[in-house]
Design an enzyme around this catalytic site. Structure first.
Site, PDB file in Angstrom:
ATOM      1  N   CYS A 138     -28.554 -45.310  72.029  1.00 36.41           N
ATOM      2  CA  CYS A 138     -27.262 -44.811  72.292  1.00 36.41           C
ATOM      3  C   CYS A 138     -26.284 -46.090  72.647  1.00 36.41           C
ATOM      4  O   CYS A 138     -26.527 -46.623  73.389  1.00 36.41           O
ATOM      5  CB  CYS A 138     -26.986 -43.922  73.517  1.00 36.41           C
ATOM      6  SG  CYS A 138     -25.388 -43.583  73.698  1.00 36.41           S
ATOM      7  N   ASP A 189     -32.501 -42.792  71.853  1.00 34.79           N
ATOM      8  CA  ASP A 189     -32.205 -41.496  70.948  1.00 34.79           C
ATOM      9  C   ASP A 189     -33.381 -41.564  69.990  1.00 34.79           C
ATOM     10  O   ASP A 189     -33.933 -42.411  69.609  1.00 34.79           O
ATOM     11  CB  ASP A 189     -30.981 -41.614  70.078  1.00 34.79           C
ATOM     12  CG  ASP A 189     -29.820 -41.606  70.990  1.00 34.79           C
ATOM     13  OD1 ASP A 189     -29.706 -40.875  71.733  1.00 34.79           O
ATOM     14  OD2 ASP A 189     -28.738 -42.536  70.642  1.00 34.79           O
ATOM     15  N   VAL A 242     -39.502 -49.322  47.294  1.00 31.42           N
ATOM     16  CA  VAL A 242     -39.952 -50.129  48.375  1.00 31.42           C
ATOM     17  C   VAL A 242     -41.163 -49.956  49.129  1.00 31.42           C
ATOM     18  O   VAL A 242     -41.951 -49.024  49.083  1.00 31.42           O
ATOM     19  CB  VAL A 242     -38.615 -49.371  49.494  1.00 31.42           C
ATOM     20  CG1 VAL A 242     -39.032 -47.949  49.840  1.00 31.42           C
ATOM     21  CG2 VAL A 242     -38.662 -50.223  50.663  1.00 31.42           C
ATOM     22  N   GLU A 243     -41.557 -51.288  49.314  1.00 30.62           N
ATOM     23  CA  GLU A 243     -43.001 -51.371  50.020  1.00 30.62           C
ATOM     24  C   GLU A 243     -43.122 -50.738  51.547  1.00 30.62           C
ATOM     25  O   GLU A 243     -42.193 -51.081  52.008  1.00 30.62           O
ATOM     26  CB  GLU A 243     -43.419 -52.882  49.936  1.00 30.62           C
ATOM     27  CG  GLU A 243     -44.773 -53.369  50.295  1.00 30.62           C
ATOM     28  CD  GLU A 243     -45.164 -53.124  51.574  1.00 30.62           C
ATOM     29  OE1 GLU A 243     -46.164 -52.565  52.128  1.00 30.62           O
ATOM     30  OE2 GLU A 243     -44.362 -53.752  52.485  1.00 30.62           O
ATOM     31  N   SER A 244     -43.992 -49.805  51.749  1.00 30.64           N
ATOM     32  CA  SER A 244     -43.753 -48.962  52.679  1.00 30.64           C
ATOM     33  C   SER A 244     -44.013 -49.771  54.180  1.00 30.64           C
ATOM     34  O   SER A 244     -43.314 -49.408  55.121  1.00 30.64           O
ATOM     35  CB  SER A 244     -45.112 -47.954  52.837  1.00 30.64           C
ATOM     36  OG  SER A 244     -46.275 -48.584  52.794  1.00 30.64           O
ATOM     37  N   HIS A 268     -25.607 -41.878  65.760  1.00 28.58           N
ATOM     38  CA  HIS A 268     -26.666 -41.287  64.739  1.00 28.58           C
ATOM     39  C   HIS A 268     -26.120 -41.539  63.158  1.00 28.58           C
ATOM     40  O   HIS A 268     -26.740 -41.759  62.355  1.00 28.58           O
ATOM     41  CB  HIS A 268     -26.717 -39.817  64.886  1.00 28.58           C
ATOM     42  CG  HIS A 268     -27.254 -39.345  66.275  1.00 28.58           C
ATOM     43  ND1 HIS A 268     -27.938 -40.211  67.162  1.00 28.58           N
ATOM     44  CD2 HIS A 268     -26.901 -38.332  67.184  1.00 28.58           C
ATOM     45  CE1 HIS A 268     -28.283 -39.733  68.381  1.00 28.58           C
ATOM     46  NE2 HIS A 268     -27.646 -38.575  68.273  1.00 28.58           N
ATOM     47  N   GLU A 269     -24.812 -40.971  62.907  1.00 23.75           N
ATOM     48  CA  GLU A 269     -24.207 -41.408  61.811  1.00 23.75           C
ATOM     49  C   GLU A 269     -24.435 -42.685  61.183  1.00 23.75           C
ATOM     50  O   GLU A 269     -24.542 -43.019  59.937  1.00 23.75           O
ATOM     51  CB  GLU A 269     -22.801 -41.045  61.997  1.00 23.75           C
ATOM     52  CG  GLU A 269     -22.486 -39.372  62.235  1.00 23.75           C
ATOM     53  CD  GLU A 269     -22.384 -39.442  63.762  1.00 23.75           C
ATOM     54  OE1 GLU A 269     -22.120 -38.106  64.294  1.00 23.75           O
ATOM     55  OE2 GLU A 269     -22.744 -40.137  64.694  1.00 23.75           O
TER      56      GLU A 269
END
Length: 148
Positions: A46, A53, A68-70, A87-88
Protein backbone atom coordinates in the site's frame (compact mmCIF):
# COMPACT_ATOMS: atom_id res chain seq x y z
CA UNK A 1 17.14 -13.30 -28.77
CA UNK A 2 18.89 -15.16 -25.99
CA UNK A 3 16.79 -15.15 -22.80
CA UNK A 4 18.52 -13.58 -19.82
CA UNK A 5 16.85 -15.74 -17.16
CA UNK A 6 15.88 -19.06 -18.75
CA UNK A 7 18.24 -21.78 -17.54
CA UNK A 8 20.18 -19.29 -15.41
CA UNK A 9 20.27 -18.52 -11.70
CA UNK A 10 18.38 -15.25 -11.31
CA UNK A 11 17.64 -13.17 -8.26
CA UNK A 12 14.50 -11.15 -7.63
CA UNK A 13 14.85 -7.62 -9.04
CA UNK A 14 14.79 -4.78 -6.50
CA UNK A 15 11.90 -3.09 -8.30
CA UNK A 16 9.57 -3.62 -11.27
CA UNK A 17 11.48 -0.90 -13.14
CA UNK A 18 14.74 -2.84 -12.77
CA UNK A 19 13.19 -6.12 -13.90
CA UNK A 20 14.10 -7.30 -17.39
CA UNK A 21 11.40 -9.18 -19.24
CA UNK A 22 12.57 -11.73 -21.81
CA UNK A 23 10.68 -12.33 -25.03
CA UNK A 24 11.25 -15.26 -27.36
CA UNK A 25 9.97 -15.90 -30.88
CA UNK A 26 6.37 -17.09 -31.03
CA UNK A 27 6.58 -20.78 -32.01
CA UNK A 28 3.15 -20.46 -33.71
CA UNK A 29 3.50 -17.03 -35.30
CA UNK A 30 0.56 -16.38 -37.60
CA UNK A 31 -1.84 -18.47 -35.49
CA UNK A 32 -4.53 -16.79 -33.42
CA UNK A 33 -4.47 -18.27 -29.92
CA UNK A 34 -4.69 -17.20 -26.29
CA UNK A 35 -2.04 -17.51 -23.58
CA UNK A 36 -3.09 -17.22 -19.93
CA UNK A 37 -0.97 -16.59 -16.85
CA UNK A 38 -2.76 -16.97 -13.50
CA UNK A 39 -0.98 -15.35 -10.57
CA UNK A 40 -3.00 -16.25 -7.46
CA UNK A 41 -0.52 -14.89 -4.90
CA UNK A 42 0.53 -11.49 -6.26
CA UNK A 43 1.69 -8.99 -3.61
CA UNK A 44 2.58 -5.32 -3.52
CA UNK A 45 2.60 -2.63 -0.83
CA UNK A 46 0.00 0.00 0.00
CA UNK A 47 1.54 3.36 -0.95
CA UNK A 48 -0.02 5.03 2.10
CA UNK A 49 0.44 2.54 4.95
CA UNK A 50 3.22 0.30 3.59
CA UNK A 51 1.11 -2.75 4.49
CA UNK A 52 1.03 -5.69 2.04
CA UNK A 53 -1.75 -5.95 -0.54
CA UNK A 54 -2.71 -9.24 -2.14
CA UNK A 55 -4.29 -9.99 -5.50
CA UNK A 56 -5.13 -12.77 -7.91
CA UNK A 57 -4.00 -11.60 -11.36
CA UNK A 58 -5.08 -13.15 -14.64
CA UNK A 59 -3.17 -12.09 -17.76
CA UNK A 60 -4.54 -13.19 -21.13
CA UNK A 61 -2.86 -12.34 -24.41
CA UNK A 62 -2.86 -13.24 -28.09
CA UNK A 63 0.80 -13.35 -29.19
CA UNK A 64 2.10 -11.71 -32.33
CA UNK A 65 5.80 -12.21 -33.16
CA UNK A 66 7.00 -12.92 -29.60
CA UNK A 67 5.86 -14.50 -26.34
CA UNK A 68 6.95 -13.52 -22.84
CA UNK A 69 9.26 -16.00 -21.16
CA UNK A 70 7.52 -17.17 -17.98
CA UNK A 71 10.51 -17.10 -15.60
CA UNK A 72 11.22 -13.46 -16.45
CA UNK A 73 7.53 -12.68 -15.94
CA UNK A 74 7.62 -14.39 -12.54
CA UNK A 75 10.64 -12.30 -11.51
CA UNK A 76 9.02 -9.09 -12.78
CA UNK A 77 5.82 -9.77 -10.86
CA UNK A 78 7.78 -10.80 -7.75
CA UNK A 79 9.54 -7.43 -7.80
CA UNK A 80 6.23 -5.81 -6.85
CA UNK A 81 6.59 -7.25 -3.32
CA UNK A 82 8.53 -4.13 -2.35
CA UNK A 83 6.71 -1.74 -4.70
CA UNK A 84 4.31 0.77 -3.20
CA UNK A 85 1.45 1.34 -5.63
CA UNK A 86 -2.30 1.62 -5.75
CA UNK A 87 -4.16 -1.39 -7.16
CA UNK A 88 -4.96 0.50 -10.34
CA UNK A 89 -1.33 1.49 -10.89
CA UNK A 90 -0.01 -2.03 -10.40
CA UNK A 91 -2.63 -3.78 -12.55
CA UNK A 92 -2.69 -1.34 -15.47
CA UNK A 93 1.08 -0.81 -15.33
CA UNK A 94 1.77 -4.54 -15.72
CA UNK A 95 -0.55 -4.75 -18.72
CA UNK A 96 0.86 -1.64 -20.37
CA UNK A 97 4.48 -2.73 -19.92
CA UNK A 98 3.78 -6.10 -21.51
CA UNK A 99 1.99 -4.45 -24.44
CA UNK A 100 4.69 -1.80 -24.91
CA UNK A 101 7.52 -4.35 -24.95
CA UNK A 102 5.99 -7.54 -26.38
CA UNK A 103 3.55 -5.93 -28.83
CA UNK A 104 0.99 -8.75 -28.71
CA UNK A 105 -2.02 -8.83 -30.98
CA UNK A 106 -4.16 -8.26 -27.89
CA UNK A 107 -3.82 -8.37 -24.09
CA UNK A 108 -6.09 -8.07 -21.07
CA UNK A 109 -5.35 -8.21 -17.35
CA UNK A 110 -7.74 -8.71 -14.47
CA UNK A 111 -6.57 -7.74 -10.99
CA UNK A 112 -8.80 -9.26 -8.32
CA UNK A 113 -7.59 -7.57 -5.15
CA UNK A 114 -8.39 -8.71 -1.64
CA UNK A 115 -10.05 -6.13 0.64
CA UNK A 116 -8.22 -3.02 1.73
CA UNK A 117 -10.13 -1.04 4.32
CA UNK A 118 -13.00 -3.53 4.01
CA UNK A 119 -13.46 -2.98 0.23
CA UNK A 120 -12.26 -5.44 -2.39
CA UNK A 121 -11.08 -3.65 -5.55
CA UNK A 122 -11.05 -5.33 -8.95
CA UNK A 123 -9.15 -3.63 -11.79
CA UNK A 124 -9.44 -4.56 -15.47
CA UNK A 125 -7.49 -3.30 -18.50
CA UNK A 126 -7.15 -4.39 -22.09
CA UNK A 127 -5.17 -3.13 -25.05
CA UNK A 128 -8.22 -2.76 -27.29
CA UNK A 129 -11.02 -4.87 -28.69
CA UNK A 130 -10.19 -8.58 -28.94
CA UNK A 131 -9.53 -9.89 -32.44
CA UNK A 132 -12.42 -11.60 -34.21
CA UNK A 133 -12.31 -15.35 -33.73
CA UNK A 134 -10.20 -15.32 -30.55
CA UNK A 135 -11.62 -17.66 -27.90
CA UNK A 136 -11.94 -15.69 -24.67
CA UNK A 137 -12.69 -17.92 -21.70
CA UNK A 138 -13.98 -16.35 -18.51
CA UNK A 139 -11.12 -15.44 -16.20
CA UNK A 140 -12.62 -17.78 -13.60
CA UNK A 141 -12.11 -15.62 -10.52
CA UNK A 142 -15.35 -15.24 -8.56
CA UNK A 143 -16.19 -11.93 -6.94
CA UNK A 144 -15.02 -11.55 -3.37
CA UNK A 145 -17.54 -13.08 -0.94
CA UNK A 146 -15.75 -12.86 2.39
CA UNK A 147 -16.19 -15.79 4.71
CA UNK A 148 -19.41 -17.10 3.36
Amino acid sequence: MTPLHLGQASSLPASPQEAVLDYVPNPRAGSLYLVRFAVPEFTSLCPVTGQPDFAHLVIDYAPAETIVESKSLKLFLGAFRNHAGFHEDCTVGIGQRLVDEMRPTWLRIGGYWYPRGGIPIDVFWQSGPPPAGLWLPDQGVPPYRGRG
